[in-house]
Scaffold this motif. Structure first.
Motif, short mmCIF file in Angstrom:
data_model
loop_
_atom_site.label_atom_id
_atom_site.label_comp_id
_atom_site.label_asym_id
_atom_site.label_seq_id
_atom_site.Cartn_x
_atom_site.Cartn_y
_atom_site.Cartn_z
N ASP A 84 36.12 44.32 45.74
CA ASP A 84 35.15 45.41 45.59
C ASP A 84 35.85 46.77 45.50
O ASP A 84 35.45 47.63 44.70
N ARG A 92 37.71 47.11 42.09
CA ARG A 92 36.79 47.29 40.95
C ARG A 92 36.47 48.75 40.67
O ARG A 92 36.14 49.12 39.54
N THR A 96 38.06 44.92 35.90
CA THR A 96 37.87 43.63 36.57
C THR A 96 36.88 42.78 35.78
O THR A 96 36.01 43.29 35.09
#
Length: 423
Positions: free
Chosen positions: A273, A276, A281
């Motif tokens: 997370d 990204r 990604t």
């Protein structure tokens, strides 16, 4: 070779290789090499510790025993005085799992009892108290590991868990004995051996506890545990003048990079997370993998098109997402398909010139390095606790970071790529 390690997965092998190469502060470690499977040839003369990485964690006990005994015999042929059976610090297994059977088989082959069982790794938050395994301040079965897609851990009592897997009673050395020091630990282990107990859980809360346990195990032919159990083992050989204390060196390799993440752990999902937000990604559509619409070429194209920007492809999902996809397609079917996808992707990436490769997840790492067939890997500097730089040999070397799902700081992916470049 002085010390040999049999590791049940590839990230775990890197983890303990890192521990052995690093050693204790001020004392240094062992010249350590990681082998991908049981080698066909003899080890180089300068190797002091050899770590054999198997992909046996989630296979049937009979097959795991066969592979582990083959690794044991090769290590003994290299002159190893001590053997370590390394498994995950979260004891990834099931009641029908193979940690207990493999440990018993190795002990039987070596003719020993009173064998240490200590998956503790305080540096990563894994501790053992009164035979129960904790992840930071939570019991193992309340830490999220009860949702592991392959090896759900639903009981933190390692004694009770091992008794489901083994034939003999399981002993225990509690933390009070460990606090008394290595002599007390050794006496307690010897008493367990006299009582016929093959495997003995030993509590450990700090690195100092592991050093004391390591001293107690100095003359033991077999030790089992997580990578933390190796903290004090190198010091024994160095102190006797049998090892150089040279340990790991700074190694690295410039070149194109890629990141593959197949772990569904909370730590890896958080790392994905964060990555990204500032890097390209690609989330793998697992349903598309299962129906054939998502292939290796999709992943390779994305990663090569985004060179220089630390591109990442991942299959990580929440426990609910993982459960839903497993119920739809079958747990083993999904695992096999993803392993094959990551393996073929890695092969094509290396053919295309990728020289720095970061892989997250034990099963994923196993699939990748098995596919690459890189041979012996030199152990370099530590990236984060439990994760070293790995460098293959040959005319086209590859720098690798193999990360267990729950390991690494939030910015691990960027940090790993820098370390792989020798920075």
């Amino acid at each position: 070779m002085l010390l040999g390690v049999i590791a049940d997965d590839f990230t775990g092998a890197s983890d303990i290789a890192n521990t052995l190469a690093k050693g204790l502060p001020g004392q240094g470690g062992l010249r350590t090499v990681q082998y991908l499977g049981v080698p066909r040839d003899k080890a180089a003369a300068e190797v002091e510790a050899g770590v054999i990485a198997l992909k046996s964690r989630s296979i049937e006990p009979a097959s795991a025993i066969e592979q582990s005994l083959a690794a044991l015999r090769w290590l003994l042929d290299q002159g190893c005085r001590q053997i370590v059976f390394k498994y995950c610090s979260t004891f990834d297994s099931t009641p029908a799992g193979n940690i207990g059977p493999v440990a018993e088989a190795l002990a039987g082959e070596l003719g020993v009892k009173g064998v240490i069982v200590c998956p503790a790794f305080p540096g990563a938050g894994r501790t053992i108290y009164q035979g129960h395994l904790f992840v930071k301040d939570q019991l193992l079965n309340e830490s999220g590991l009860q949702n592991h897609p392959l090896n759900p851990m639903t009981d933190a009592d390692i004694r009770r868990w091992l008794r489901l897997q083994t034939t003999a009673d399981v002993g225990h050395v509690d933390i009070g004995v460990v606090y008394e020091g290595s002599v007390a630990v050794e006496e307690a282990l010897a008493e367990n051996a006299r009582q016929g107990r093959t495997l003995v859980i030993v509590d450990a809360i700090t690195d100092d506890d592991l050093v004391a346990i390591g001293r107690a195990a100095a003359s033991h032919r077999l030790v089992t545990g997580g990578s933390g159990i190796a903290i004090g083992l190198a010091a024994h050989f160095i102190g006797q003048g049998l090892a150089s204390g040279m340990g790991a060196e700074v190694i690295g390799l410039e070149g194109p990079e890629a990141i593959l993440a197949g772990s569904c752990s909370g730590a890896t999902r958080g790392q994905v997370d964060l990555h990204r937000k500032s890097h390209p990604t690609l989330a793998i559509d697992v349903a598309g993998v299962m129906d054939g619409s998502v292939t290796m070429s999709n992943l390779v194209s994305f990663l090569l098109q985004n060179q220089g920007s630390a591109p990442l492809v991942y299959s990580s999902g929440t426990p609910d997402e993982v459960r839903a996809i497993q119920e739809r397609f079958g747990r083993e079917n999904v695992a096999t398909a993803l392993d094959a996808l990551f393996a073929s992707t890695a092969r094509e990436l290396i053919k295309a010139g990728i020289r720095r490769l970061v892989v997250a997840g034990g099963e994923t790492s196993g699939a990748v390095v098995s596919a690459l067939d890189l041979g012996a890997l030199t152990i370099g500097a530590e990236i984060d606790p439990g994760v070293p730089v790995l460098l293959s040999g040959g005319d086209r070397p590859v720098a690798l970071a193999l990360k267990s799902g729950n390991f690494g700081t939030p910015h691990f992916f960027n940090k790993a790529l820098e370390r792989l470049a020798g920075k």
